[in-house]
Design an enzyme around this catalytic site. Sequence first.
Site, PDB file in Angstrom:
ATOM      1  N   ARG A 105       1.015  -1.206   0.101  1.00 13.12           N
ATOM      2  CA  ARG A 105       0.006   0.105  -0.017  1.00 13.12           C
ATOM      3  C   ARG A 105       0.923   1.282   0.044  1.00 13.12           C
ATOM      4  O   ARG A 105       0.257   2.344   0.453  1.00 13.12           O
ATOM      5  CB  ARG A 105      -1.030   0.150   1.101  1.00 13.12           C
ATOM      6  N   LYS A 149       2.699  11.593 -11.205  1.00 13.29           N
ATOM      7  CA  LYS A 149       1.617  10.825 -11.964  1.00 13.29           C
ATOM      8  C   LYS A 149       2.468   9.332 -12.385  1.00 13.29           C
ATOM      9  O   LYS A 149       3.525   9.638 -12.798  1.00 13.29           O
ATOM     10  CB  LYS A 149       1.432  11.195 -13.227  1.00 13.29           C
ATOM     11  N   GLU A 189       8.259  17.778 -25.548  1.00 11.18           N
ATOM     12  CA  GLU A 189       7.397  18.097 -24.035  1.00 11.18           C
ATOM     13  C   GLU A 189       7.994  19.595 -23.934  1.00 11.18           C
ATOM     14  O   GLU A 189       7.298  20.412 -23.186  1.00 11.18           O
ATOM     15  CB  GLU A 189       7.919  17.178 -22.874  1.00 11.18           C
ATOM     16  N   LYS A 198       6.546  23.211 -13.958  1.00  8.16           N
ATOM     17  CA  LYS A 198       5.520  22.196 -13.690  1.00  8.16           C
ATOM     18  C   LYS A 198       5.498  22.092 -12.150  1.00  8.16           C
ATOM     19  O   LYS A 198       4.299  21.778 -11.615  1.00  8.16           O
ATOM     20  CB  LYS A 198       6.382  20.960 -14.214  1.00  8.16           C
ATOM     21  N   GLU A 200      -5.121  17.195 -10.533  1.00  6.91           N
ATOM     22  CA  GLU A 200      -5.533  17.771 -11.989  1.00  6.91           C
ATOM     23  C   GLU A 200      -6.955  18.099 -11.635  1.00  6.91           C
ATOM     24  O   GLU A 200      -8.002  17.649 -12.358  1.00  6.91           O
ATOM     25  CB  GLU A 200      -5.347  16.397 -12.965  1.00  6.91           C
ATOM     26  N   ARG A 248      -3.934  21.701 -13.519  1.00  7.80           N
ATOM     27  CA  ARG A 248      -2.728  20.970 -13.874  1.00  7.80           C
ATOM     28  C   ARG A 248      -3.235  20.414 -15.435  1.00  7.80           C
ATOM     29  O   ARG A 248      -2.087  19.907 -16.124  1.00  7.80           O
ATOM     30  CB  ARG A 248      -2.775  19.891 -12.990  1.00  7.80           C
ATOM     31  N   ASN A 283      -1.005  19.417 -20.021  1.00  3.17           N
ATOM     32  CA  ASN A 283      -1.402  18.217 -21.183  1.00  3.17           C
ATOM     33  C   ASN A 283      -1.529  19.054 -22.455  1.00  3.17           C
ATOM     34  O   ASN A 283      -2.368  18.544 -23.499  1.00  3.17           O
ATOM     35  CB  ASN A 283      -2.611  17.488 -20.945  1.00  3.17           C
ATOM     36  N   HIS A 324      -1.952  12.245 -27.790  1.00  3.64           N
ATOM     37  CA  HIS A 324      -2.363  10.924 -27.387  1.00  3.64           C
ATOM     38  C   HIS A 324      -3.269   9.967 -28.355  1.00  3.64           C
ATOM     39  O   HIS A 324      -3.132   8.927 -28.501  1.00  3.64           O
ATOM     40  CB  HIS A 324      -3.087  10.992 -26.121  1.00  3.64           C
ATOM     41  N   HIS A 337       6.491  10.031 -28.461  1.00  6.81           N
ATOM     42  CA  HIS A 337       5.432  10.825 -27.563  1.00  6.81           C
ATOM     43  C   HIS A 337       5.656  12.317 -28.202  1.00  6.81           C
ATOM     44  O   HIS A 337       4.659  13.124 -28.235  1.00  6.81           O
ATOM     45  CB  HIS A 337       5.368  10.521 -26.329  1.00  6.81           C
TER      46      HIS A 337
HETATM   47  N1  GLY Z   1       2.363  14.994 -17.794  1.00  5.12           N
HETATM   48  C1  GLY Z   1       1.331  15.776 -17.304  1.00  5.12           C
HETATM   49  C2  GLY Z   1       1.493  15.931 -15.822  1.00  5.12           C
HETATM   50  O1  GLY Z   1       2.278  15.441 -15.384  1.00  5.12           O
HETATM   51  O2  GLY Z   1       0.089  16.313 -15.324  1.00  5.12           O
END
Ligand code: GLY
Length: 333
Positions: free
Chosen positions: A110, A132, A174, A202, A212, A216, A220, A227, A239
Amino acid sequence: MIELEVPLGERSYPVVVGAGARHRLGDVLPDGVQRVAVVTQASIPVAVDPGVDHRVFTIPEGEVGKNIATVERLCRDWAAWGLTRGDCVVAVGGGVVTDTAGFAAAVYHRGVPVLHVATTLLGQVDAAIGGKTGVNLPEGKNLVGSFWQPSAVLCDTEVLATLPAREYRNGQGEMAKYAFLGVDDLQDLPIDEAVAACVRCKADVVGSDEREGGRRAVLNYGHTLGHALETAGRYDLRHGEAVAIGLVYAAELALRLGRIDETRVAEHRAVVSAYDLPMNLPPGVDADRIIELFGRDKKAVGGITFVLDGPSGVEAVKVSDRQLLGQALEAIA
Ligand code: GLY
């Protein structure tokens, strides 16, 4: 060495950027850790020394190995070795490694602490920062995952020299996104400062909206088409290349929605072209299939949602006019 922080209260963590940052691993391990499970791939030429008992666990190469079977394999191997919550996982690699190892760390017992040593440009400016984690399903990318913040991230810019040219450009896709999120003159900065500028941006976004709920989503930018192209899967695109095409598409769509003018579209094209990234759809794209995939994007709650530039900057916007979506695709064909 540039030291930054992702500001999340008690869960705030350092991000160290610079040549040789990987050698700081021993300094940023959580207190009391006895064992470290290092997760990496055979192709990654980066060794780390956590300074405590450690074992290396190798996962398969590429997106195809970023799946639940790999997470199960890692968890079983950690259990067989006796890894506990008092120990730590260290992911050494690009986004595939940090996403997969991060997710395994989030669910094993966990949750055990994880640190990322990001070895690709894409990992350093995006994937390793912000918590993420996740893996792919046959139905789509990153459909299973969790938010699990690392205890620290080391962005070693020295190892970027080992990247194949196309992998480096993958990260620049990116990086290009940040030019529209308020990070100016990125292309003129030395690499350490450029990576740090992206991380700073970021970190600020993640600090204000970790899960998000709103802001956030701007991270994207360029990703909805990106995507969809990756999921459609028949194109030879990395990507960052797919995101670059997605940035130009988002600009063409914003133009047709009256949110930006031609000059701003030209700025998008100029940034993407300065990184020598693609800005047109690959041959043979089925526009109907791509628009169908827009509706399956994780942001598409209650309708197709795009992240678009506009008078108040980049933000998430619902787009219901399928004709406009198609026209913007034609503009980048
Ligand atoms: N890659 C987008 C984020 O981390 O929110």
